[in-house]
Scaffold this motif. Structure first.
Motif, PDB file in Angstrom:
ATOM      1  N   SER A   1       0.829  -1.210   0.000  1.00  9.25           N
ATOM      2  CA  SER A   1       0.000   0.000   0.000  1.00  9.25           C
ATOM      3  C   SER A   1       0.862   1.259   0.000  1.00  9.25           C
ATOM      4  O   SER A   1       0.451   2.299  -0.529  1.00  9.25           O
ATOM      5  N   ARG A   2       2.058   1.155   0.570  1.00  9.72           N
ATOM      6  CA  ARG A   2       2.941   2.321   0.616  1.00  9.72           C
ATOM      7  C   ARG A   2       3.796   2.448  -0.632  1.00  9.72           C
ATOM      8  O   ARG A   2       3.955   3.543  -1.172  1.00  9.72           O
ATOM      9  N   TRP A   3       4.355   1.330  -1.082  1.00 10.42           N
ATOM     10  CA  TRP A   3       5.354   1.391  -2.143  1.00 10.42           C
ATOM     11  C   TRP A   3       4.843   0.929  -3.510  1.00 10.42           C
ATOM     12  O   TRP A   3       5.433   1.283  -4.535  1.00 10.42           O
ATOM     13  N   MET A   4       3.777   0.126  -3.546  1.00 11.33           N
ATOM     14  CA  MET A   4       3.258  -0.378  -4.823  1.00 11.33           C
ATOM     15  C   MET A   4       1.737  -0.298  -4.845  1.00 11.33           C
ATOM     16  O   MET A   4       1.046  -1.304  -5.050  1.00 11.33           O
ATOM     17  N   PRO A   5       1.160   0.887  -4.650  1.00 10.20           N
ATOM     18  CA  PRO A   5      -0.298   0.983  -4.555  1.00 10.20           C
ATOM     19  C   PRO A   5      -1.015   0.548  -5.827  1.00 10.20           C
ATOM     20  O   PRO A   5      -2.105  -0.033  -5.759  1.00 10.20           O
ATOM     21  N   GLY A   6      -0.424   0.814  -6.965  1.00 11.89           N
ATOM     22  CA  GLY A   6      -1.061   0.406  -8.218  1.00 11.89           C
ATOM     23  C   GLY A   6      -1.123  -1.106  -8.351  1.00 11.89           C
ATOM     24  O   GLY A   6      -2.145  -1.670  -8.759  1.00 11.89           O
TER      25      GLY A   6
ATOM     26  N   GLN B   1      -4.174  -6.241  -7.881  1.00  9.52           N
ATOM     27  CA  GLN B   1      -4.346  -7.541  -7.239  1.00  9.52           C
ATOM     28  C   GLN B   1      -5.707  -7.650  -6.574  1.00  9.52           C
ATOM     29  O   GLN B   1      -6.397  -8.666  -6.705  1.00  9.52           O
ATOM     30  N   MET B   2      -6.115  -6.604  -5.870  1.00  6.46           N
ATOM     31  CA  MET B   2      -7.406  -6.643  -5.173  1.00  6.46           C
ATOM     32  C   MET B   2      -8.568  -6.701  -6.160  1.00  6.46           C
ATOM     33  O   MET B   2      -9.580  -7.365  -5.904  1.00  6.46           O
ATOM     34  N   ARG B   3      -8.437  -6.021  -7.278  1.00  5.34           N
ATOM     35  CA  ARG B   3      -9.525  -6.001  -8.259  1.00  5.34           C
ATOM     36  C   ARG B   3      -9.661  -7.348  -8.983  1.00  5.34           C
ATOM     37  O   ARG B   3     -10.742  -7.664  -9.496  1.00  5.34           O
TER      38      ARG B   3
END
Length: 267
Positions: free
Chosen positions: A247-252, A257-259
């Motif tokens: 969430s801090r370093w690779m939010p995209g 992944q969540m989608r």
């Protein structure tokens, strides 16, 4: 020096029981609170004689909080140094499949219970400070919203917000505020169905998703460290650390992944 006291909600099993044992081992008096009287008695039986008290408490009952804390203080010798807002319930599944009753119960216990607990704890913690602690159980689901656990995630984001807000609000009173952010912990909650319409328990979903289940003792040690340290949020388990990093370093990448996944990633 007077023996310190911790008051624990959800103390009849799981995380609450493990934390009760850890603090009792550290020489603390333990106030055990829950709606499960048999479970509380079982927890108390695991602790040294004369080192605990049991208090039936529904965390949604604001007046009940005042009674339970006063009774705990009377049993412990007059002080409460830590209040552990730990009681909570799981809920999962698509938001459109959840009943209003399930949603309201989760919000009431996981959010209202924490808010009421903070209100009731304040005068006791102010007297026993500086260095007294309000410790809240949040979750890895409070780091990034989890598909299939939207209501649960919302409550744990709320617990995180309360923790951060009160950390500032109570600083001048000498009260420390902390949260635990566990991922999947090996407790009886994993045996619950995700919601009333589901026949699959949480443990099965976790195992099928290839995620780890963290020993409950790790949370107890994290609680001890939280009370004796200065970190605001304490991550527990590989999943929690992985989500926090992403969430801090690779939010995209995390969003992608969540989608593409509908598996739970919270406690």
């Amino acid at each position: 020096m007077a023996r310190k006291t911790i008051f624990i909600t959800g103390g009849a099993s799981g995380i609450g029981r493990a934390v009760a044992q850890r603090f009792a081992d550290g020489g603390w008096f333990v106030g055990i609170a829950d709606i499960d009287e048999a479970g509380m008695a079982a927890t108390a039986a695991m602790l040294p004689v004369g080192q605990s008290s049991c208090h039936k408490l529904d965390v949604r009952d604001r007046a009940g909080w005042d009674v339970a804390l006063a009774d705990c203080a009377a049993a412990s010798g007059g002080r409460i140094d830590v209040v552990f807002n730990n009681a909570g319930i799981p809920i999962g599944g698509a938001i459109v499949d959840l009943t209003p009753e399930e949603i309201e119960r989760t919000l009431d216990i996981n959010m209202k219970g924490v808010i009421f607990g903070a209100q009731a704890a304040y005068p006791w913690l102010k007297v026993s400070g500086p260095g007294s602690v309000l410790l809240n159980t949040a979750s890895a689901a409070g780091i990034y919203g989890t598909p299939g656990a939207s209501v649960y995630s919302a409550t744990k984001f709320g617990v995180r917000a309360i923790t951060e807000s009160l950390d500032g609000e109570w600083a001048d009173d000498g009260i420390c505020v902390r949260s635990l952010m566990p991922s999947f912990i090996d407790t009886p909650l994993l045996s619950h169905a995700t919601n009333r319409a589901s026949n699959e328990d949480i443990r099965t979903r976790v195992v099928n998703a290839g995620l780890e289940i963290t020993p409950v003792g790790d949370v107890a040690e994290a609680a001890w460290a939280a009370v004796h340290g200065d970190k605001l949020h304490i991550l527990v388990g590989k999943t929690a650390r992985r989500i926090a990093f992403a969430s801090r370093w690779m939010p995209g990448s995390l969003r992608k992944q969540m989608r593409s996944s509908n598996r739970p990633l919270g406690k």
